[in-house]
Design a protein around this motif. Structure first.
Motif, PDB file in Angstrom:
ATOM      1  N   GLU A 101     -15.867 -14.158 -19.844  1.00 12.95           N
ATOM      2  CA  GLU A 101     -14.581 -14.702 -20.300  1.00 12.95           C
ATOM      3  C   GLU A 101     -14.269 -16.083 -19.716  1.00 12.95           C
ATOM      4  N   ARG A 102     -14.978 -16.436 -18.629  1.00  4.55           N
ATOM      5  CA  ARG A 102     -14.731 -17.700 -17.927  1.00  4.55           C
ATOM      6  C   ARG A 102     -13.247 -17.862 -17.617  1.00  4.55           C
ATOM      7  N   SER A 103     -12.743 -16.817 -16.999  1.00  8.49           N
ATOM      8  CA  SER A 103     -11.304 -16.751 -16.767  1.00  8.49           C
ATOM      9  C   SER A 103     -11.026 -15.893 -15.540  1.00  8.49           C
ATOM     10  N   ALA A 104      -9.862 -16.119 -14.944  1.00  8.87           N
ATOM     11  CA  ALA A 104      -9.412 -15.294 -13.824  1.00  8.87           C
ATOM     12  C   ALA A 104      -8.774 -13.989 -14.294  1.00  8.87           C
ATOM     13  N   GLN A 105      -8.563 -13.825 -15.593  1.00  2.11           N
ATOM     14  CA  GLN A 105      -7.870 -12.644 -16.103  1.00  2.11           C
ATOM     15  C   GLN A 105      -8.513 -11.327 -15.673  1.00  2.11           C
ATOM     16  N   PRO A 106      -9.849 -11.180 -15.739  1.00  2.00           N
ATOM     17  CA  PRO A 106     -10.430  -9.907 -15.277  1.00  2.00           C
ATOM     18  C   PRO A 106     -10.132  -9.631 -13.801  1.00  2.00           C
ATOM     19  N   LEU A 107     -10.107 -10.680 -12.982  1.00  4.95           N
ATOM     20  CA  LEU A 107      -9.785 -10.509 -11.562  1.00  4.95           C
ATOM     21  C   LEU A 107      -8.342 -10.043 -11.394  1.00  4.95           C
ATOM     22  N   ARG A 108      -7.472 -10.642 -12.121  1.00  7.62           N
ATOM     23  CA  ARG A 108      -6.052 -10.279 -12.009  1.00  7.62           C
ATOM     24  C   ARG A 108      -5.824  -8.841 -12.453  1.00  7.62           C
ATOM     25  N   ARG A 109      -6.496  -8.452 -13.534  1.00  8.51           N
ATOM     26  CA  ARG A 109      -6.385  -7.065 -14.031  1.00  8.51           C
ATOM     27  C   ARG A 109      -6.915  -6.088 -12.973  1.00  8.51           C
ATOM     28  N   PHE A 110      -8.089  -6.396 -12.420  1.00  9.35           N
ATOM     29  CA  PHE A 110      -8.683  -5.556 -11.381  1.00  9.35           C
ATOM     30  C   PHE A 110      -7.723  -5.407 -10.201  1.00  9.35           C
ATOM     31  N   ARG A 111      -7.144  -6.512  -9.774  1.00  9.24           N
ATOM     32  CA  ARG A 111      -6.274  -6.479  -8.614  1.00  9.24           C
ATOM     33  C   ARG A 111      -4.957  -5.762  -8.892  1.00  9.24           C
ATOM     34  N   ARG A 112      -4.448  -5.852 -10.111  1.00  9.92           N
ATOM     35  CA  ARG A 112      -3.236  -5.092 -10.465  1.00  9.92           C
ATOM     36  C   ARG A 112      -3.508  -3.597 -10.383  1.00  9.92           C
ATOM     37  N   VAL A 113      -4.627  -3.174 -10.920  1.00 15.38           N
ATOM     38  CA  VAL A 113      -4.974  -1.746 -10.875  1.00 15.38           C
ATOM     39  C   VAL A 113      -5.182  -1.308  -9.436  1.00 15.38           C
ATOM     40  N   LEU A 114      -5.864  -2.117  -8.665  1.00 11.71           N
ATOM     41  CA  LEU A 114      -6.092  -1.792  -7.254  1.00 11.71           C
ATOM     42  C   LEU A 114      -4.767  -1.636  -6.512  1.00 11.71           C
ATOM     43  N   ALA A 115      -3.831  -2.526  -6.768  1.00 10.01           N
ATOM     44  CA  ALA A 115      -2.518  -2.470  -6.105  1.00 10.01           C
ATOM     45  C   ALA A 115      -1.751  -1.202  -6.487  1.00 10.01           C
ATOM     46  N   ARG A 116      -1.900  -0.779  -7.760  1.00 12.20           N
ATOM     47  CA  ARG A 116      -1.220   0.459  -8.192  1.00 12.20           C
ATOM     48  C   ARG A 116      -1.870   1.699  -7.556  1.00 12.20           C
ATOM     49  N   GLU A 117      -3.182   1.709  -7.503  1.00 12.49           N
ATOM     50  CA  GLU A 117      -3.898   2.871  -6.986  1.00 12.49           C
ATOM     51  C   GLU A 117      -3.876   2.958  -5.465  1.00 12.49           C
ATOM     52  N   TYR A 118      -3.859   1.801  -4.804  1.00 11.35           N
ATOM     53  CA  TYR A 118      -3.868   1.768  -3.344  1.00 11.35           C
ATOM     54  C   TYR A 118      -2.780   0.834  -2.837  1.00 11.35           C
ATOM     55  N   PRO A 119      -1.519   1.218  -3.055  1.00 11.73           N
ATOM     56  CA  PRO A 119      -0.430   0.340  -2.596  1.00 11.73           C
ATOM     57  C   PRO A 119      -0.427   0.261  -1.072  1.00 11.73           C
ATOM     58  N   PRO A 120       0.078  -0.858  -0.540  1.00 15.79           N
ATOM     59  CA  PRO A 120       0.197  -0.933   0.925  1.00 15.79           C
ATOM     60  C   PRO A 120       1.067   0.199   1.445  1.00 15.79           C
ATOM     61  N   ARG A 121       0.660   0.765   2.562  1.00 16.77           N
ATOM     62  CA  ARG A 121       1.455   1.859   3.144  1.00 16.77           C
ATOM     63  C   ARG A 121       2.724   1.294   3.758  1.00 16.77           C
ATOM     64  N   ALA A 122       3.792   2.023   3.601  1.00 13.87           N
ATOM     65  CA  ALA A 122       5.068   1.618   4.227  1.00 13.87           C
ATOM     66  C   ALA A 122       4.923   1.716   5.724  1.00 13.87           C
ATOM     67  N   ALA A 123       5.627   0.876   6.452  1.00 18.64           N
ATOM     68  CA  ALA A 123       5.596   0.911   7.907  1.00 18.64           C
ATOM     69  C   ALA A 123       5.967   2.300   8.400  1.00 18.64           C
ATOM     70  N   GLY A 124       5.162   2.813   9.304  1.00 12.58           N
ATOM     71  CA  GLY A 124       5.406   4.139   9.879  1.00 12.58           C
ATOM     72  C   GLY A 124       4.904   5.278   9.018  1.00 12.58           C
ATOM     73  N   ALA A 125       4.328   4.956   7.829  1.00  7.87           N
ATOM     74  CA  ALA A 125       3.830   6.020   6.951  1.00  7.87           C
ATOM     75  C   ALA A 125       2.503   6.536   7.434  1.00  7.87           C
TER      76      ALA A 125
END
Length: 195
Positions: free
Chosen positions: A171-195
């Motif tokens: 695709e010669r684009s950053a779009q696949p990276l952004r999509r990958f990172r959005r899914v990663l963020a949904r599946e592995y969100p940062p843990r809340a402090a103290g969690a």
């Protein structure tokens, strides 16, 4: 030019040219010419294109694994931040290249296995080490709550990332990276402090 310097230049050039143009589409004379080394000198260092391909793969893998060590294995970062640091670093490299290249490991994996057993085996070793690095950071992220899944999750994340690298190149684009990172963020969100 010393023998070791000449060999190093050939290996670095081969990694660059194979990455830019593909292994099958690149001749050894082309690599020698780009390296500024006489073709006869190339054959003094490498008995075959396959031997040169193995050395180029090792060169590329060493650089990639150094990036993984500096990010995914960085003890100064929280596990989730390690993943982000790795993907940030790779995205910056891809952006610098205008998103025209993905990953040489992925490219060779798509091109080589039917033709070279030696390169196929080395690719499997490289991918295993990379998958292991993802496994370690995922195990740390999921500390105590992964149910023994970190190995499978690391391999899955590696496969998804490799597919993303192919899409970036096509695709010669950053779009696949952004999509990958959005899914990663949904599946592995940062843990809340103290969690």
């Amino acid at each position: 030019m010393g023998k070791d310097t000449q060999r190093g230049r050939l290996v670095a050039t081969a990694a660059e040219v194979f990455h830019a143009r593909g292994y099958a589409a690149t001749g050894v004379r082309e690599v020698a010419g780009e390296a500024g080394v006489p073709h006869g000198s190339l054959t003094n260092h490498f008995r075959s294109k396959e031997a040169l391909g193995l050395a180029a793969l090792d060169h590329y893998a060493e650089r990639l694994e150094a990036t993984m060590a500096a990010t995914l294995a960085n003890p100064d970062l929280a596990p989730r931040e390690r993943l982000e640091a790795y993907f940030d670093r790779i995205e910056a490299l891809l952006d610098d290249g205008g998103f025209r290249r993905g990953c040489l490991v992925v490219d060779l994996a798509a091109e080589i296995p039917p033709h070279s057993e030696a390169i196929r085996i080395r690719l499997a070793e490289v991918m295993s080490r990379q998958s292991g690095a993802f496994e370690e950071v995922l195990a740390a992220m999921l500390a105590g709550r992964d149910g023994g899944r970190a190995g499978d999750l690391g391999a899955f994340l590696m496969a998804a990332w490799q597919g993303t690298m192919l899409r970036v190149k096509v695709e010669r684009s950053a779009q696949p990276l952004r999509r990958f990172r959005r899914v990663l963020a949904r599946e592995y969100p940062p843990r809340a402090a103290g969690a």
